[in-house]
Design a protein around this motif. Structure first.
Motif, PDB file in Angstrom:
ATOM      1  N   VAL A   1     -30.459 -36.506 -34.185  1.00 25.10           N
ATOM      2  CA  VAL A   1     -29.397 -37.448 -34.702  1.00 25.10           C
ATOM      3  C   VAL A   1     -29.043 -38.532 -33.640  1.00 25.10           C
ATOM      4  CG1 VAL A   1     -27.011 -37.579 -35.356  1.00 25.10           C
ATOM      5  CG2 VAL A   1     -28.337 -35.650 -36.149  1.00 25.10           C
ATOM      6  N   TYR A   2     -28.667 -39.766 -34.312  1.00 24.79           N
ATOM      7  CA  TYR A   2     -28.342 -40.764 -33.452  1.00 24.79           C
ATOM      8  C   TYR A   2     -27.064 -41.377 -33.737  1.00 24.79           C
ATOM      9  CZ  TYR A   2     -33.205 -40.624 -31.876  1.00 24.79           C
ATOM     10  OH  TYR A   2     -34.541 -40.411 -31.443  1.00 24.79           O
ATOM     11  N   VAL A   3     -26.212 -42.016 -32.874  1.00 27.90           N
ATOM     12  CA  VAL A   3     -24.891 -42.414 -33.341  1.00 27.90           C
ATOM     13  C   VAL A   3     -24.722 -43.764 -32.608  1.00 27.90           C
ATOM     14  CG1 VAL A   3     -23.794 -40.366 -34.186  1.00 27.90           C
ATOM     15  CG2 VAL A   3     -23.504 -41.103 -31.798  1.00 27.90           C
ATOM     16  N   GLY A   4     -23.621 -44.638 -33.166  1.00 24.66           N
ATOM     17  CA  GLY A   4     -23.585 -45.795 -32.302  1.00 24.66           C
ATOM     18  C   GLY A   4     -24.028 -46.993 -32.858  1.00 24.66           C
ATOM     19  N   TYR A   5     -23.792 -48.123 -32.494  1.00 21.24           N
ATOM     20  CA  TYR A   5     -24.058 -49.485 -32.918  1.00 21.24           C
ATOM     21  C   TYR A   5     -25.698 -49.441 -32.920  1.00 21.24           C
ATOM     22  CZ  TYR A   5     -24.354 -54.689 -33.318  1.00 21.24           C
ATOM     23  OH  TYR A   5     -24.663 -55.664 -33.961  1.00 21.24           O
ATOM     24  N   MET A   6     -26.524 -49.034 -31.982  1.00 16.42           N
ATOM     25  CA  MET A   6     -27.958 -49.306 -31.998  1.00 16.42           C
ATOM     26  C   MET A   6     -28.685 -48.161 -32.526  1.00 16.42           C
ATOM     27  SD  MET A   6     -28.145 -52.276 -30.955  1.00 16.42           S
ATOM     28  CE  MET A   6     -30.058 -52.552 -30.780  1.00 16.42           C
ATOM     29  N   LYS A   7     -28.030 -47.145 -33.350  1.00 15.45           N
ATOM     30  CA  LYS A   7     -28.533 -45.897 -33.770  1.00 15.45           C
ATOM     31  C   LYS A   7     -29.780 -46.143 -34.465  1.00 15.45           C
ATOM     32  CE  LYS A   7     -25.536 -45.514 -37.685  1.00 15.45           C
ATOM     33  NZ  LYS A   7     -24.470 -46.478 -37.079  1.00 15.45           N
ATOM     34  N   ASN A   8     -30.004 -47.263 -35.214  1.00 12.85           N
ATOM     35  CA  ASN A   8     -31.270 -47.229 -36.167  1.00 12.85           C
ATOM     36  C   ASN A   8     -32.329 -47.742 -35.428  1.00 12.85           C
ATOM     37  OD1 ASN A   8     -30.132 -46.723 -38.865  1.00 12.85           O
ATOM     38  ND2 ASN A   8     -28.752 -48.285 -38.116  1.00 12.85           N
ATOM     39  N   SER A   9     -32.002 -48.811 -34.480  1.00 13.89           N
ATOM     40  CA  SER A   9     -33.369 -49.277 -33.564  1.00 13.89           C
ATOM     41  C   SER A   9     -33.768 -48.196 -32.612  1.00 13.89           C
ATOM     42  CB  SER A   9     -32.847 -50.445 -33.138  1.00 13.89           C
ATOM     43  OG  SER A   9     -32.534 -51.524 -33.889  1.00 13.89           O
ATOM     44  N   SER A  10     -32.516 -47.364 -32.159  1.00 15.92           N
ATOM     45  CA  SER A  10     -33.152 -46.292 -31.227  1.00 15.92           C
ATOM     46  C   SER A  10     -34.015 -45.255 -32.003  1.00 15.92           C
ATOM     47  CB  SER A  10     -31.847 -45.775 -30.752  1.00 15.92           C
ATOM     48  OG  SER A  10     -31.100 -46.725 -29.957  1.00 15.92           O
ATOM     49  N   ALA A  11     -33.757 -44.973 -33.031  1.00 15.39           N
ATOM     50  CA  ALA A  11     -34.503 -43.966 -33.821  1.00 15.39           C
ATOM     51  C   ALA A  11     -35.480 -44.357 -33.949  1.00 15.39           C
ATOM     52  CB  ALA A  11     -33.669 -43.457 -35.080  1.00 15.39           C
ATOM     53  N   VAL A  12     -36.032 -45.666 -34.563  1.00 16.99           N
ATOM     54  CA  VAL A  12     -37.241 -46.349 -34.668  1.00 16.99           C
ATOM     55  C   VAL A  12     -38.101 -46.282 -33.575  1.00 16.99           C
ATOM     56  CG1 VAL A  12     -38.411 -48.622 -35.324  1.00 16.99           C
ATOM     57  CG2 VAL A  12     -36.501 -47.461 -37.001  1.00 16.99           C
ATOM     58  N   ARG A  13     -37.487 -46.865 -32.308  1.00 15.20           N
ATOM     59  CA  ARG A  13     -38.118 -46.750 -31.241  1.00 15.20           C
ATOM     60  C   ARG A  13     -38.868 -45.423 -30.826  1.00 15.20           C
ATOM     61  NH1 ARG A  13     -34.044 -50.288 -29.104  1.00 15.20           N
ATOM     62  NH2 ARG A  13     -33.229 -48.593 -27.882  1.00 15.20           N
ATOM     63  N   THR A  14     -37.723 -44.491 -30.941  1.00 11.39           N
ATOM     64  CA  THR A  14     -38.339 -43.123 -30.731  1.00 11.39           C
ATOM     65  C   THR A  14     -39.376 -42.643 -31.510  1.00 11.39           C
ATOM     66  OG1 THR A  14     -35.948 -42.192 -30.544  1.00 11.39           O
ATOM     67  CG2 THR A  14     -37.821 -40.803 -30.995  1.00 11.39           C
ATOM     68  N   ALA A  15     -39.707 -43.330 -32.878  1.00 13.59           N
ATOM     69  CA  ALA A  15     -40.636 -42.811 -33.693  1.00 13.59           C
ATOM     70  C   ALA A  15     -42.044 -43.505 -33.332  1.00 13.59           C
ATOM     71  CB  ALA A  15     -40.404 -43.202 -35.195  1.00 13.59           C
ATOM     72  N   LEU A  16     -41.749 -44.665 -32.795  1.00 14.99           N
ATOM     73  CA  LEU A  16     -42.951 -45.797 -32.540  1.00 14.99           C
ATOM     74  C   LEU A  16     -43.383 -45.080 -31.054  1.00 14.99           C
ATOM     75  CD1 LEU A  16     -41.800 -49.265 -33.416  1.00 14.99           C
ATOM     76  CD2 LEU A  16     -43.084 -47.489 -34.711  1.00 14.99           C
ATOM     77  N   LYS A  17     -42.712 -44.640 -30.244  1.00 11.34           N
ATOM     78  CA  LYS A  17     -42.946 -44.012 -29.070  1.00 11.34           C
ATOM     79  C   LYS A  17     -43.836 -42.622 -29.138  1.00 11.34           C
ATOM     80  CE  LYS A  17     -39.883 -46.557 -26.010  1.00 11.34           C
ATOM     81  NZ  LYS A  17     -38.697 -46.421 -25.101  1.00 11.34           N
ATOM     82  N   ILE A  18     -43.283 -41.983 -30.046  1.00 17.37           N
ATOM     83  CA  ILE A  18     -43.947 -40.689 -30.586  1.00 17.37           C
ATOM     84  C   ILE A  18     -45.436 -40.843 -30.943  1.00 17.37           C
ATOM     85  CG2 ILE A  18     -44.029 -38.606 -32.149  1.00 17.37           C
ATOM     86  CD1 ILE A  18     -40.718 -38.541 -31.848  1.00 17.37           C
ATOM     87  N   ASN A  19     -45.640 -41.901 -31.970  1.00  7.79           N
ATOM     88  CA  ASN A  19     -46.853 -42.485 -32.332  1.00  7.79           C
ATOM     89  C   ASN A  19     -47.616 -42.426 -30.996  1.00  7.79           C
ATOM     90  OD1 ASN A  19     -48.693 -42.764 -34.223  1.00  7.79           O
ATOM     91  ND2 ASN A  19     -48.109 -45.022 -34.279  1.00  7.79           N
ATOM     92  N   TRP A  20     -47.142 -43.626 -30.393  1.00  7.67           N
ATOM     93  CA  TRP A  20     -48.155 -43.884 -28.885  1.00  7.67           C
ATOM     94  C   TRP A  20     -48.405 -42.674 -28.292  1.00  7.67           C
ATOM     95  CZ3 TRP A  20     -47.882 -43.236 -23.595  1.00  7.67           C
ATOM     96  CH2 TRP A  20     -48.706 -44.292 -23.054  1.00  7.67           C
ATOM     97  N   CYS A  21     -47.464 -41.702 -28.072  1.00  5.81           N
ATOM     98  CA  CYS A  21     -47.810 -40.395 -27.311  1.00  5.81           C
ATOM     99  C   CYS A  21     -48.666 -39.522 -27.920  1.00  5.81           C
ATOM    100  CB  CYS A  21     -46.464 -39.826 -27.097  1.00  5.81           C
ATOM    101  SG  CYS A  21     -46.342 -38.261 -25.969  1.00  5.81           S
TER     102      CYS A  21
END
Length: 217
Positions: free
Chosen positions: A85-105
């Motif tokens: 779960v992500y909260v705060g103003y940048m929660k959507n961009s933070s979650a998406v960056r997580t997904a793209l980094k998981i893909n790279w990993c």
């Protein structure tokens, strides 16, 4: 002093339980991410248990570290799947960056490590990440000594469903998430959109977005 009759005592007991329960729940605006190994049933049915365990551990360790490093809170592990779960103003961009980094990993680290350690195995790690954002209620559920938080709302349900879509595209997000993304989580450096709009037929043709891009660690 005259004691209250039994019905009155029962009503007061219910009121006290209601007050206690109200203190154990909260309404929030949050973004939910689910990351899941694709075809994990086939993995455990066709591979030796020690190898399946190595895949599970590597994927979940990778996902968990990336989630935490990008502002997410891990809320649950369920077999080969992790919820955050992500909260705060940048929660959507933070979650998406997580997904793209998981893909790279998965593609650049885990797959290479598996090939190096188990050269005789032809297994290819595939995964899917689903992300949605909405208001939701968080409540404590269960019994004393065996309870946990439950997340009630569209985001946890839709994120989990997105996670089951084809792994041909590793990341699936809702329009609500896409519309809130910062440009660097939406556009490539050359201006190309990293996301492709699709109609989610299973959910009344709701617009969703998919991507195969990655974000190096």
């Amino acid at each position: 002093m005259r004691q209250p009759d039994k019905p009155a005592r029962q009503v007061r007991a219910v009121e006290r339980v209601g007050e206690e329960e109200a203190q154990r729940r909260i309404d929030i605006e949050a973004t939910v991410l689910y990351a899941d190994i694709s075809d994990s049933t086939e993995l455990v049915d066709t591979q030796k248990h020690f190898f399946s365990a190595e895949v599970y551990k590597a994927f979940l360790r990778c996902a968990a570290r990336i989630i935490r490093n990008n502002g997410g809170s891990i809320t649950a592990y369920d077999g080969d799947r992790v919820m955050a779960v992500y909260v705060g103003y940048m929660k959507n961009s933070s979650a998406v960056r997580t997904a793209l980094k998981i893909n790279w990993c998965c593609k650049s680290l885990i797959q290479r490590a598996l090939r190096k350690q188990y050269p005789e195995e032809n297994y290819v790690l595939q995964h899917t990440v689903g992300i949605d954002t909405s208001s939701m209620r968080v409540a404590a559920a269960g019994i004393r000594g065996a309870n946990d938080l439950v997340w009630i709302g569209r985001a946890p349900n839709w994120a989990a469903k997105l996670c089951t879509l084809p792994h041909d595209y590793s990341t699936w997000i809702t329009k609500a998430v896409y519309d809130k993304l910062e440009d660097k989580s939406k556009l490539e450096t050359d201006g190309r959109n990293m996301w492709e709009a699709r109609s989610w037929t299973a959910m009344d043709n709701t617009t969703i977005y998919r991507s195969n891009f990655w974000w190096p660690l």
